[in-house]
Design a protein around this motif. Structure first.
Motif, PDB file in Angstrom:
ATOM      1  N   VAL A  16       0.797  -0.742   9.303  1.00 20.51           N
ATOM      2  CA  VAL A  16       0.941  -0.794   7.849  1.00 20.51           C
ATOM      3  C   VAL A  16       1.517  -2.140   7.430  1.00 20.51           C
ATOM      4  O   VAL A  16       1.029  -2.782   6.494  1.00 20.51           O
ATOM      5  N   ASP A  17       2.542  -2.583   8.121  1.00 14.56           N
ATOM      6  CA  ASP A  17       3.145  -3.881   7.796  1.00 14.56           C
ATOM      7  C   ASP A  17       2.130  -5.018   7.915  1.00 14.56           C
ATOM      8  O   ASP A  17       2.096  -5.929   7.086  1.00 14.56           O
ATOM      9  N   GLU A  18       1.285  -4.975   8.952  1.00 15.64           N
ATOM     10  CA  GLU A  18       0.248  -5.994   9.126  1.00 15.64           C
ATOM     11  C   GLU A  18      -0.755  -5.954   7.971  1.00 15.64           C
ATOM     12  O   GLU A  18      -1.180  -7.002   7.473  1.00 15.64           O
ATOM     13  N   GLN A  19      -1.135  -4.749   7.555  1.00 17.01           N
ATOM     14  CA  GLN A  19      -2.088  -4.608   6.463  1.00 17.01           C
ATOM     15  C   GLN A  19      -1.492  -5.142   5.163  1.00 17.01           C
ATOM     16  O   GLN A  19      -2.174  -5.809   4.384  1.00 17.01           O
ATOM     17  N   VAL A  20      -0.238  -4.850   4.924  1.00 23.41           N
ATOM     18  CA  VAL A  20       0.435  -5.311   3.708  1.00 23.41           C
ATOM     19  C   VAL A  20       0.452  -6.827   3.667  1.00 23.41           C
ATOM     20  O   VAL A  20       0.063  -7.449   2.662  1.00 23.41           O
ATOM     21  N   SER A  21       0.874  -7.453   4.752  1.00 23.01           N
ATOM     22  CA  SER A  21       0.986  -8.913   4.748  1.00 23.01           C
ATOM     23  C   SER A  21      -0.373  -9.594   4.838  1.00 23.01           C
ATOM     24  O   SER A  21      -0.597 -10.631   4.207  1.00 23.01           O
ATOM     25  N   GLY A  22      -1.307  -9.008   5.566  1.00 23.08           N
ATOM     26  CA  GLY A  22      -2.593  -9.659   5.789  1.00 23.08           C
ATOM     27  C   GLY A  22      -3.635  -9.413   4.707  1.00 23.08           C
ATOM     28  O   GLY A  22      -4.611 -10.145   4.615  1.00 23.08           O
ATOM     29  N   ARG A  23      -3.440  -8.379   3.893  1.00 23.70           N
ATOM     30  CA  ARG A  23      -4.471  -8.042   2.910  1.00 23.70           C
ATOM     31  C   ARG A  23      -3.981  -8.163   1.475  1.00 23.70           C
ATOM     32  O   ARG A  23      -4.650  -7.731   0.545  1.00 23.70           O
ATOM     33  N   GLY A  24      -2.827  -8.780   1.290  1.00 25.58           N
ATOM     34  CA  GLY A  24      -2.373  -9.106  -0.050  1.00 25.58           C
ATOM     35  C   GLY A  24      -1.690  -7.992  -0.819  1.00 25.58           C
ATOM     36  O   GLY A  24      -1.563  -8.083  -2.040  1.00 25.58           O
ATOM     37  N   TYR A  25      -1.254  -6.956  -0.149  1.00 27.30           N
ATOM     38  CA  TYR A  25      -0.495  -5.914  -0.833  1.00 27.30           C
ATOM     39  C   TYR A  25       0.942  -6.378  -0.977  1.00 27.30           C
ATOM     40  O   TYR A  25       1.482  -7.052  -0.098  1.00 27.30           O
ATOM     41  N   GLY A  26       1.574  -5.994  -2.066  1.00 27.27           N
ATOM     42  CA  GLY A  26       2.961  -6.391  -2.285  1.00 27.27           C
ATOM     43  C   GLY A  26       3.935  -5.544  -1.479  1.00 27.27           C
ATOM     44  O   GLY A  26       4.958  -6.049  -1.015  1.00 27.27           O
ATOM     45  N   THR A  27       3.605  -4.269  -1.313  1.00 22.58           N
ATOM     46  CA  THR A  27       4.494  -3.356  -0.597  1.00 22.58           C
ATOM     47  C   THR A  27       3.663  -2.350   0.178  1.00 22.58           C
ATOM     48  O   THR A  27       2.460  -2.183  -0.065  1.00 22.58           O
ATOM     49  N   SER A  28       4.322  -1.655   1.086  1.00 27.53           N
ATOM     50  CA  SER A  28       3.634  -0.600   1.825  1.00 27.53           C
ATOM     51  C   SER A  28       3.223   0.531   0.881  1.00 27.53           C
ATOM     52  O   SER A  28       2.197   1.185   1.086  1.00 27.53           O
ATOM     53  N   SER A  29       3.973   0.749  -0.177  1.00 20.21           N
ATOM     54  CA  SER A  29       3.607   1.775  -1.156  1.00 20.21           C
ATOM     55  C   SER A  29       2.275   1.446  -1.832  1.00 20.21           C
ATOM     56  O   SER A  29       1.446   2.329  -2.038  1.00 20.21           O
ATOM     57  N   GLU A  30       2.061   0.171  -2.170  1.00 21.11           N
ATOM     58  CA  GLU A  30       0.787  -0.228  -2.767  1.00 21.11           C
ATOM     59  C   GLU A  30      -0.359   0.046  -1.799  1.00 21.11           C
ATOM     60  O   GLU A  30      -1.429   0.514  -2.202  1.00 21.11           O
ATOM     61  N   TYR A  31      -0.146  -0.261  -0.539  1.00 19.48           N
ATOM     62  CA  TYR A  31      -1.172  -0.035   0.480  1.00 19.48           C
ATOM     63  C   TYR A  31      -1.501   1.450   0.592  1.00 19.48           C
ATOM     64  O   TYR A  31      -2.666   1.839   0.574  1.00 19.48           O
ATOM     65  N   VAL A  32      -0.488   2.285   0.659  1.00 26.81           N
ATOM     66  CA  VAL A  32      -0.706   3.729   0.790  1.00 26.81           C
ATOM     67  C   VAL A  32      -1.375   4.280  -0.468  1.00 26.81           C
ATOM     68  O   VAL A  32      -2.303   5.095  -0.384  1.00 26.81           O
ATOM     69  N   ARG A  33      -0.959   3.839  -1.638  1.00 25.93           N
ATOM     70  CA  ARG A  33      -1.605   4.289  -2.880  1.00 25.93           C
ATOM     71  C   ARG A  33      -3.086   3.920  -2.880  1.00 25.93           C
ATOM     72  O   ARG A  33      -3.941   4.711  -3.282  1.00 25.93           O
ATOM     73  N   ASP A  34      -3.402   2.710  -2.409  1.00 23.26           N
ATOM     74  CA  ASP A  34      -4.794   2.280  -2.342  1.00 23.26           C
ATOM     75  C   ASP A  34      -5.584   3.160  -1.374  1.00 23.26           C
ATOM     76  O   ASP A  34      -6.716   3.548  -1.671  1.00 23.26           O
ATOM     77  N   LEU A  35      -5.001   3.485  -0.248  1.00 22.58           N
ATOM     78  CA  LEU A  35      -5.671   4.375   0.712  1.00 22.58           C
ATOM     79  C   LEU A  35      -5.943   5.738   0.091  1.00 22.58           C
ATOM     80  O   LEU A  35      -7.026   6.313   0.266  1.00 22.58           O
ATOM     81  N   ILE A  36      -4.981   6.264  -0.628  1.00 20.26           N
ATOM     82  CA  ILE A  36      -5.137   7.580  -1.249  1.00 20.26           C
ATOM     83  C   ILE A  36      -6.231   7.532  -2.313  1.00 20.26           C
ATOM     84  O   ILE A  36      -7.083   8.432  -2.384  1.00 20.26           O
ATOM     85  N   ARG A  37      -6.249   6.488  -3.131  1.00 20.48           N
ATOM     86  CA  ARG A  37      -7.297   6.366  -4.155  1.00 20.48           C
ATOM     87  C   ARG A  37      -8.686   6.281  -3.523  1.00 20.48           C
ATOM     88  O   ARG A  37      -9.644   6.898  -4.000  1.00 20.48           O
ATOM     89  N   LYS A  38      -8.797   5.505  -2.446  1.00 24.42           N
ATOM     90  CA  LYS A  38     -10.086   5.392  -1.760  1.00 24.42           C
ATOM     91  C   LYS A  38     -10.505   6.733  -1.164  1.00 24.42           C
ATOM     92  O   LYS A  38     -11.686   7.086  -1.196  1.00 24.42           O
ATOM     93  N   ASP A  39      -9.565   7.492  -0.646  1.00 24.83           N
ATOM     94  CA  ASP A  39      -9.876   8.807  -0.110  1.00 24.83           C
ATOM     95  C   ASP A  39     -10.326   9.744  -1.223  1.00 24.83           C
ATOM     96  O   ASP A  39     -11.271  10.525  -1.054  1.00 24.83           O
ATOM     97  N   GLN A  40      -9.675   9.669  -2.383  1.00 27.67           N
ATOM     98  CA  GLN A  40     -10.108  10.474  -3.529  1.00 27.67           C
ATOM     99  C   GLN A  40     -11.543  10.119  -3.918  1.00 27.67           C
ATOM    100  O   GLN A  40     -12.359  11.012  -4.194  1.00 27.67           O
TER     101      GLN A  40
END
Length: 77
Positions: A16-40
């Motif tokens: 998760v930390d790698e995804q946050v830093s490497g894909r331009g997310y500001g926080t791990s929460s933003e990354y998880v929210r994006d994953l949830i939206r994509k799953d929806q």
């Protein structure tokens, strides 16, 4: 906004930390929210596809069908 705490093994936390830093997310929460939206979105698409597959077949979409469709469009112009 409501808070939710989750526990992750070290390997998943590192991922998760790698995804946050490497894909331009500001926080791990933003990354998880994006994953949830994509799953929806995937679940919604799956529902639409299954609903479409369950409907009776319509008119055969062969060359004759498309010729008639083009003629209808030309007639409207």
């Amino acid at each position: 906004m409501t808070t939710m705490n989750i526990s992750l093994p070290d390997a998943l936390k590192a991922f998760v930390d790698e995804q946050v830093s490497g894909r331009g997310y500001g926080t791990s929460s933003e990354y998880v929210r994006d994953l949830i939206r994509k799953d929806q979105d995937r679940q919604h698409l799956r529902t639409l596809l299954l609903d479409g597959a369950a409907t009776p077949s319509g008119a055969k979409a062969d060359a004759k069908y498309f010729d008639a469709l083009r003629a209808r469009v030309r007639d409207r112009s």
